[in-house]
Design an enzyme around this catalytic site. Structure first.
Site, mmCIF file in Angstrom:
data_model
loop_
_atom_site.group_PDB
_atom_site.id
_atom_site.type_symbol
_atom_site.label_atom_id
_atom_site.label_comp_id
_atom_site.label_asym_id
_atom_site.label_seq_id
_atom_site.Cartn_x
_atom_site.Cartn_y
_atom_site.Cartn_z
ATOM 1 N N SER A 151 -17.707 -4.287 -11.114
ATOM 2 C CA SER A 151 -18.793 -3.440 -10.597
ATOM 3 C C SER A 151 -19.920 -4.342 -10.125
ATOM 4 C CB SER A 151 -19.329 -2.512 -11.685
ATOM 5 O OG SER A 151 -20.502 -1.844 -11.240
ATOM 6 N N TYR A 164 -22.892 -1.230 -20.090
ATOM 7 C CA TYR A 164 -21.948 -1.171 -18.962
ATOM 8 C C TYR A 164 -22.047 -2.436 -18.116
ATOM 9 C CZ TYR A 164 -19.613 0.639 -14.748
ATOM 10 O OH TYR A 164 -18.767 0.816 -13.682
#
Ligand code: NAD
Length: 296
Positions: A151, A164
Protein backbone atom coordinates in the site's frame (compact mmCIF):
# COMPACT_ATOMS: atom_id res chain seq x y z
CA UNK A 1 -4.65 -12.15 -24.29
CA UNK A 2 -3.35 -15.56 -23.17
CA UNK A 3 -0.19 -14.35 -21.44
CA UNK A 4 -0.75 -16.71 -18.44
CA UNK A 5 -1.76 -19.83 -20.40
CA UNK A 6 -0.85 -22.99 -18.49
CA UNK A 7 0.16 -21.13 -15.32
CA UNK A 8 -1.25 -22.08 -11.90
CA UNK A 9 -1.96 -19.29 -9.42
CA UNK A 10 -3.27 -18.77 -5.91
CA UNK A 11 -4.93 -15.47 -5.02
CA UNK A 12 -5.48 -14.76 -1.32
CA UNK A 13 -8.32 -12.38 -0.57
CA UNK A 14 -9.62 -13.41 -3.99
CA UNK A 15 -13.28 -13.32 -2.95
CA UNK A 16 -13.66 -9.51 -3.05
CA UNK A 17 -12.32 -6.22 -4.35
CA UNK A 18 -9.05 -6.14 -6.25
CA UNK A 19 -8.43 -9.83 -5.42
CA UNK A 20 -11.62 -10.91 -7.19
CA UNK A 21 -10.91 -8.59 -10.14
CA UNK A 22 -7.45 -10.18 -10.43
CA UNK A 23 -8.87 -13.72 -10.23
CA UNK A 24 -11.08 -12.87 -13.22
CA UNK A 25 -8.15 -11.31 -15.06
CA UNK A 26 -5.82 -14.28 -14.44
CA UNK A 27 -8.57 -16.65 -15.65
CA UNK A 28 -9.18 -14.54 -18.76
CA UNK A 29 -5.41 -14.62 -19.37
CA UNK A 30 -5.47 -18.43 -19.36
CA UNK A 31 -4.34 -19.32 -15.80
CA UNK A 32 -5.79 -21.88 -13.40
CA UNK A 33 -6.61 -20.19 -10.10
CA UNK A 34 -7.13 -21.20 -6.46
CA UNK A 35 -9.14 -18.50 -4.67
CA UNK A 36 -8.20 -18.47 -0.96
CA UNK A 37 -10.33 -16.42 1.39
CA UNK A 38 -11.91 -16.38 4.85
CA UNK A 39 -15.28 -15.31 3.46
CA UNK A 40 -16.96 -18.44 2.07
CA UNK A 41 -20.10 -16.64 0.87
CA UNK A 42 -18.10 -14.22 -1.26
CA UNK A 43 -15.85 -17.11 -2.32
CA UNK A 44 -18.86 -19.02 -3.66
CA UNK A 45 -20.04 -15.87 -5.44
CA UNK A 46 -16.59 -15.44 -7.03
CA UNK A 47 -16.66 -19.02 -8.30
CA UNK A 48 -20.17 -18.48 -9.69
CA UNK A 49 -18.98 -15.39 -11.62
CA UNK A 50 -15.97 -17.35 -12.94
CA UNK A 51 -18.26 -20.19 -14.06
CA UNK A 52 -20.67 -17.75 -15.73
CA UNK A 53 -17.65 -16.45 -17.70
CA UNK A 54 -16.86 -19.99 -18.88
CA UNK A 55 -13.88 -20.60 -16.56
CA UNK A 56 -15.52 -23.11 -14.19
CA UNK A 57 -13.01 -25.91 -14.83
CA UNK A 58 -9.98 -23.71 -14.10
CA UNK A 59 -10.94 -22.29 -10.69
CA UNK A 60 -11.21 -23.65 -7.13
CA UNK A 61 -11.97 -22.14 -3.72
CA UNK A 62 -10.43 -22.87 -0.33
CA UNK A 63 -11.48 -21.37 2.99
CA UNK A 64 -8.20 -20.02 4.30
CA UNK A 65 -7.11 -17.76 7.14
CA UNK A 66 -3.90 -16.27 5.75
CA UNK A 67 -2.62 -15.61 9.27
CA UNK A 68 -2.50 -19.37 9.96
CA UNK A 69 0.45 -21.40 8.70
CA UNK A 70 -1.55 -24.62 8.20
CA UNK A 71 -4.10 -22.74 6.04
CA UNK A 72 -1.43 -21.18 3.83
CA UNK A 73 0.27 -24.58 3.43
CA UNK A 74 -3.11 -26.15 2.54
CA UNK A 75 -3.75 -23.44 -0.08
CA UNK A 76 -0.44 -24.14 -1.82
CA UNK A 77 -1.09 -27.90 -1.54
CA UNK A 78 -4.50 -27.49 -3.20
CA UNK A 79 -2.93 -25.71 -6.19
CA UNK A 80 -0.52 -28.63 -6.57
CA UNK A 81 -3.07 -31.42 -6.09
CA UNK A 82 -5.84 -29.84 -8.22
CA UNK A 83 -3.79 -28.16 -10.95
CA UNK A 84 -0.42 -29.93 -10.74
CA UNK A 85 1.98 -27.14 -9.69
CA UNK A 86 2.28 -23.55 -8.42
CA UNK A 87 3.66 -20.77 -10.63
CA UNK A 88 2.10 -17.60 -9.15
CA UNK A 89 1.21 -16.66 -5.57
CA UNK A 90 -0.67 -13.39 -5.23
CA UNK A 91 -0.64 -12.54 -1.49
CA UNK A 92 -3.37 -9.93 -1.38
CA UNK A 93 -5.76 -10.59 1.52
CA UNK A 94 -6.14 -7.71 3.92
CA UNK A 95 -8.23 -5.77 6.39
CA UNK A 96 -8.19 -2.22 7.75
CA UNK A 97 -6.99 -3.47 11.14
CA UNK A 98 -6.40 -1.41 14.27
CA UNK A 99 -7.08 2.34 14.13
CA UNK A 100 -7.20 5.25 16.57
CA UNK A 101 -4.64 7.16 18.66
CA UNK A 102 -1.54 5.15 19.64
CA UNK A 103 -2.53 5.26 23.33
CA UNK A 104 -5.94 3.81 22.47
CA UNK A 105 -4.59 0.87 20.44
CA UNK A 106 -4.74 -2.51 22.19
CA UNK A 107 -1.97 -5.10 21.84
CA UNK A 108 -4.59 -7.58 20.65
CA UNK A 109 -5.77 -5.32 17.78
CA UNK A 110 -2.15 -4.45 16.87
CA UNK A 111 -1.19 -8.14 16.74
CA UNK A 112 -4.30 -9.00 14.68
CA UNK A 113 -3.35 -6.32 12.14
CA UNK A 114 0.20 -7.60 11.78
CA UNK A 115 -0.98 -11.23 11.65
CA UNK A 116 -3.36 -10.60 8.75
CA UNK A 117 -1.25 -8.08 6.82
CA UNK A 118 2.37 -9.04 7.51
CA UNK A 119 2.65 -12.53 9.03
CA UNK A 120 0.42 -13.73 6.17
CA UNK A 121 2.92 -12.47 3.60
CA UNK A 122 5.80 -14.20 5.40
CA UNK A 123 3.76 -17.45 5.47
CA UNK A 124 2.74 -17.09 1.83
CA UNK A 125 6.33 -16.45 0.75
CA UNK A 126 7.54 -19.42 2.82
CA UNK A 127 5.10 -21.99 1.46
CA UNK A 128 4.92 -20.67 -2.10
CA UNK A 129 8.71 -20.61 -2.40
CA UNK A 130 8.96 -24.20 -1.11
CA UNK A 131 6.59 -25.27 -3.90
CA UNK A 132 8.33 -23.13 -6.54
CA UNK A 133 11.77 -24.50 -5.64
CA UNK A 134 10.73 -27.99 -6.67
CA UNK A 135 12.47 -28.96 -9.86
CA UNK A 136 10.69 -29.43 -13.18
CA UNK A 137 10.44 -32.74 -15.08
CA UNK A 138 13.89 -32.31 -16.65
CA UNK A 139 15.57 -31.20 -13.43
CA UNK A 140 15.36 -27.52 -14.36
CA UNK A 141 14.56 -24.76 -11.86
CA UNK A 142 10.90 -23.97 -12.52
CA UNK A 143 10.80 -20.84 -10.38
CA UNK A 144 7.72 -18.64 -10.13
CA UNK A 145 6.40 -15.25 -9.06
CA UNK A 146 5.25 -14.05 -5.65
CA UNK A 147 3.19 -10.87 -5.90
CA UNK A 148 2.11 -8.95 -2.80
CA UNK A 149 -0.45 -6.20 -2.29
CA UNK A 150 1.36 -3.57 -0.23
CA UNK A 151 0.00 0.00 0.00
CA UNK A 152 1.14 3.57 -0.44
CA UNK A 153 0.31 3.77 3.29
CA UNK A 154 3.52 1.79 3.84
CA UNK A 155 5.56 4.35 1.90
CA UNK A 156 4.56 7.69 3.41
CA UNK A 157 2.86 9.12 6.48
CA UNK A 158 -0.84 9.87 6.53
CA UNK A 159 -2.08 7.12 4.18
CA UNK A 160 -3.68 4.90 6.80
CA UNK A 161 -3.87 4.10 10.49
CA UNK A 162 -0.63 3.66 12.49
CA UNK A 163 -0.85 -0.14 12.62
CA UNK A 164 -1.96 -0.56 9.00
CA UNK A 165 0.79 1.71 7.67
CA UNK A 166 3.51 0.02 9.74
CA UNK A 167 2.31 -3.45 8.70
CA UNK A 168 2.39 -2.49 5.01
CA UNK A 169 5.86 -0.91 5.40
CA UNK A 170 7.01 -4.29 6.74
CA UNK A 171 5.63 -6.00 3.67
CA UNK A 172 7.52 -3.65 1.32
CA UNK A 173 10.76 -4.50 3.14
CA UNK A 174 10.02 -8.23 2.89
CA UNK A 175 9.47 -7.94 -0.87
CA UNK A 176 12.92 -6.40 -1.34
CA UNK A 177 14.81 -8.71 0.99
CA UNK A 178 13.19 -11.98 -0.08
CA UNK A 179 13.58 -11.08 -3.77
CA UNK A 180 17.35 -10.98 -3.26
CA UNK A 181 17.31 -14.41 -1.63
CA UNK A 182 15.05 -16.10 -4.20
CA UNK A 183 16.44 -14.58 -7.40
CA UNK A 184 18.93 -17.44 -7.95
CA UNK A 185 15.99 -19.87 -7.79
CA UNK A 186 14.28 -17.91 -10.59
CA UNK A 187 11.54 -16.83 -8.17
CA UNK A 188 10.59 -13.19 -8.60
CA UNK A 189 9.11 -11.24 -5.66
CA UNK A 190 7.19 -8.10 -6.56
CA UNK A 191 4.62 -5.79 -5.02
CA UNK A 192 1.83 -3.43 -5.92
CA UNK A 193 1.21 -0.37 -3.76
CA UNK A 194 -2.34 0.76 -4.51
CA UNK A 195 -3.50 4.28 -3.84
CA UNK A 196 -7.22 4.62 -3.16
CA UNK A 197 -9.15 1.85 -4.90
CA UNK A 198 -12.93 1.58 -4.88
CA UNK A 199 -13.41 -1.76 -3.08
CA UNK A 200 -15.74 -2.86 -0.27
CA UNK A 201 -12.84 -2.44 2.19
CA UNK A 202 -12.93 1.31 1.61
CA UNK A 203 -16.54 2.08 0.68
CA UNK A 204 -18.28 -0.63 2.73
CA UNK A 205 -21.03 -0.99 0.16
CA UNK A 206 -21.55 2.78 -0.34
CA UNK A 207 -19.11 3.97 -3.09
CA UNK A 208 -21.10 7.22 -3.46
CA UNK A 209 -20.30 8.25 0.15
CA UNK A 210 -16.54 8.32 -0.34
CA UNK A 211 -16.09 10.67 -3.32
CA UNK A 212 -13.58 12.79 -1.34
CA UNK A 213 -11.26 9.79 -0.74
CA UNK A 214 -11.64 8.56 -4.33
CA UNK A 215 -10.77 11.92 -5.92
CA UNK A 216 -7.59 12.88 -4.03
CA UNK A 217 -5.15 11.88 -6.78
CA UNK A 218 -4.21 14.00 -9.86
CA UNK A 219 -5.50 11.38 -12.31
CA UNK A 220 -9.16 12.22 -12.99
CA UNK A 221 -10.59 8.68 -12.96
CA UNK A 222 -11.55 6.71 -9.87
CA UNK A 223 -9.25 3.79 -9.07
CA UNK A 224 -11.41 0.76 -9.79
CA UNK A 225 -10.21 -2.79 -8.93
CA UNK A 226 -9.37 -3.55 -12.58
CA UNK A 227 -6.49 -1.03 -12.54
CA UNK A 228 -4.80 -3.34 -10.02
CA UNK A 229 -5.77 -6.53 -11.90
CA UNK A 230 -4.18 -5.21 -15.12
CA UNK A 231 -0.85 -4.41 -13.41
CA UNK A 232 -0.94 -7.71 -11.49
CA UNK A 233 -1.36 -9.65 -14.74
CA UNK A 234 1.67 -7.91 -16.24
CA UNK A 235 3.86 -8.29 -13.15
CA UNK A 236 3.28 -12.05 -12.86
CA UNK A 237 3.78 -12.61 -16.60
CA UNK A 238 7.04 -13.37 -18.39
CA UNK A 239 6.95 -9.87 -19.87
CA UNK A 240 8.07 -8.67 -16.41
CA UNK A 241 10.80 -11.35 -16.16
CA UNK A 242 13.58 -8.93 -15.14
CA UNK A 243 11.54 -7.09 -12.48
CA UNK A 244 12.07 -8.34 -8.94
CA UNK A 245 12.32 -6.69 -5.53
CA UNK A 246 10.20 -3.83 -6.83
CA UNK A 247 6.92 -2.46 -5.42
CA UNK A 248 5.02 -0.58 -8.11
CA UNK A 249 2.81 2.33 -7.08
CA UNK A 250 -0.60 2.17 -8.77
CA UNK A 251 -2.07 5.33 -7.31
CA UNK A 252 -3.03 7.76 -10.08
CA UNK A 253 -0.14 10.01 -9.03
CA UNK A 254 -1.26 10.37 -5.41
CA UNK A 255 2.28 10.10 -4.01
CA UNK A 256 3.75 12.10 -6.90
CA UNK A 257 1.62 14.96 -5.58
CA UNK A 258 3.76 14.84 -2.45
CA UNK A 259 3.33 17.12 0.54
CA UNK A 260 1.51 19.66 -1.67
CA UNK A 261 2.84 22.59 0.38
CA UNK A 262 1.77 25.05 -2.32
CA UNK A 263 -1.62 23.48 -3.04
CA UNK A 264 -2.71 20.88 -5.57
CA UNK A 265 -4.04 20.98 -9.14
CA UNK A 266 -5.33 24.38 -10.26
CA UNK A 267 -4.88 25.66 -6.68
CA UNK A 268 -1.12 25.04 -6.78
CA UNK A 269 0.48 28.48 -6.37
CA UNK A 270 3.23 27.52 -8.85
CA UNK A 271 0.63 27.05 -11.58
CA UNK A 272 -0.84 30.54 -11.28
CA UNK A 273 2.25 32.43 -12.47
CA UNK A 274 5.47 31.69 -14.38
CA UNK A 275 8.96 33.20 -14.33
CA UNK A 276 12.20 32.88 -12.41
CA UNK A 277 13.14 33.54 -8.80
CA UNK A 278 16.80 34.63 -8.52
CA UNK A 279 16.81 34.35 -4.75
CA UNK A 280 18.74 36.90 -2.68
CA UNK A 281 21.28 37.68 -5.44
CA UNK A 282 20.01 41.22 -5.78
CA UNK A 283 18.89 40.41 -9.32
CA UNK A 284 15.24 41.00 -10.14
CA UNK A 285 12.64 38.29 -10.03
CA UNK A 286 10.61 37.91 -13.22
CA UNK A 287 6.92 37.05 -12.84
CA UNK A 288 4.21 36.62 -15.43
CA UNK A 289 0.77 36.39 -13.93
CA UNK A 290 -0.89 33.62 -15.93
CA UNK A 291 -4.32 34.24 -14.51
CA UNK A 292 -4.36 37.89 -15.70
CA UNK A 293 -3.17 36.93 -19.20
CA UNK A 294 -5.88 34.26 -19.29
CA UNK A 295 -8.52 36.87 -18.49
CA UNK A 296 -7.50 39.16 -21.42
N1 NAD B 1 -8.82 -0.55 -1.44
C1 NAD B 1 -7.78 0.24 -1.27
O1 NAD B 1 -7.87 1.47 -1.42
C2 NAD B 1 -6.45 -0.34 -0.87
C3 NAD B 1 -5.33 0.49 -0.92
C4 NAD B 1 -4.08 -0.05 -0.62
C5 NAD B 1 -3.95 -1.38 -0.29
N2 NAD B 1 -5.07 -2.17 -0.22
C6 NAD B 1 -4.87 -3.59 0.10
O2 NAD B 1 -5.41 -4.35 -0.96
C7 NAD B 1 -5.70 -5.67 -0.50
C8 NAD B 1 -7.08 -6.07 -0.98
O3 NAD B 1 -8.03 -5.24 -0.37
P1 NAD B 1 -9.40 -4.77 -1.07
O4 NAD B 1 -9.39 -3.29 -1.05
O5 NAD B 1 -9.62 -5.49 -2.34
O6 NAD B 1 -10.43 -5.23 0.07
P2 NAD B 1 -11.66 -6.25 0.11
O7 NAD B 1 -12.19 -6.18 1.50
O8 NAD B 1 -12.60 -6.00 -1.00
O9 NAD B 1 -10.97 -7.68 -0.12
C9 NAD B 1 -10.12 -8.23 0.85
C10 NAD B 1 -10.35 -9.74 0.94
O10 NAD B 1 -9.43 -10.28 1.91
C11 NAD B 1 -10.11 -11.26 2.67
N3 NAD B 1 -9.46 -11.47 3.97
C12 NAD B 1 -9.35 -10.61 4.99
N4 NAD B 1 -8.72 -11.20 6.03
C13 NAD B 1 -8.42 -12.46 5.64
C14 NAD B 1 -7.77 -13.55 6.25
N5 NAD B 1 -7.30 -13.47 7.52
N6 NAD B 1 -7.61 -14.69 5.56
C15 NAD B 1 -8.09 -14.79 4.29
N7 NAD B 1 -8.74 -13.80 3.66
C16 NAD B 1 -8.90 -12.64 4.34
C17 NAD B 1 -11.52 -10.68 2.82
O11 NAD B 1 -12.45 -11.70 3.21
C18 NAD B 1 -11.76 -10.10 1.44
O12 NAD B 1 -12.36 -11.05 0.59
C19 NAD B 1 -5.52 -5.62 1.02
O13 NAD B 1 -4.26 -6.16 1.36
C20 NAD B 1 -5.56 -4.14 1.33
O14 NAD B 1 -4.86 -3.82 2.51
C21 NAD B 1 -6.31 -1.68 -0.50
Amino acid sequence: MNRLAGKVAIVTGGASGMGRATVMRFLADGAKVVVADLNETNGAETLAVAKANGHGDRVAFIRCDVAKEADMAATVALAESRFGTLDIAYLNAGVGGAFGPIAETSVEDWDYTFAVLTRSVFLGMKHASLAMKKHGPNGEKRGGVILVTASIAGMVGGGGSHAYSAAKAGVISLIENVAAELGPDRIRVVGIAPGVISTPLVHRGRPDKYEKQFSQQPWPDRGEPDVIADVASFLVSDEARFITGETVKVDGGLLAQGVALWGTGADNAFMKSAGVNRGTTGEAMVVRNLQQSEKK
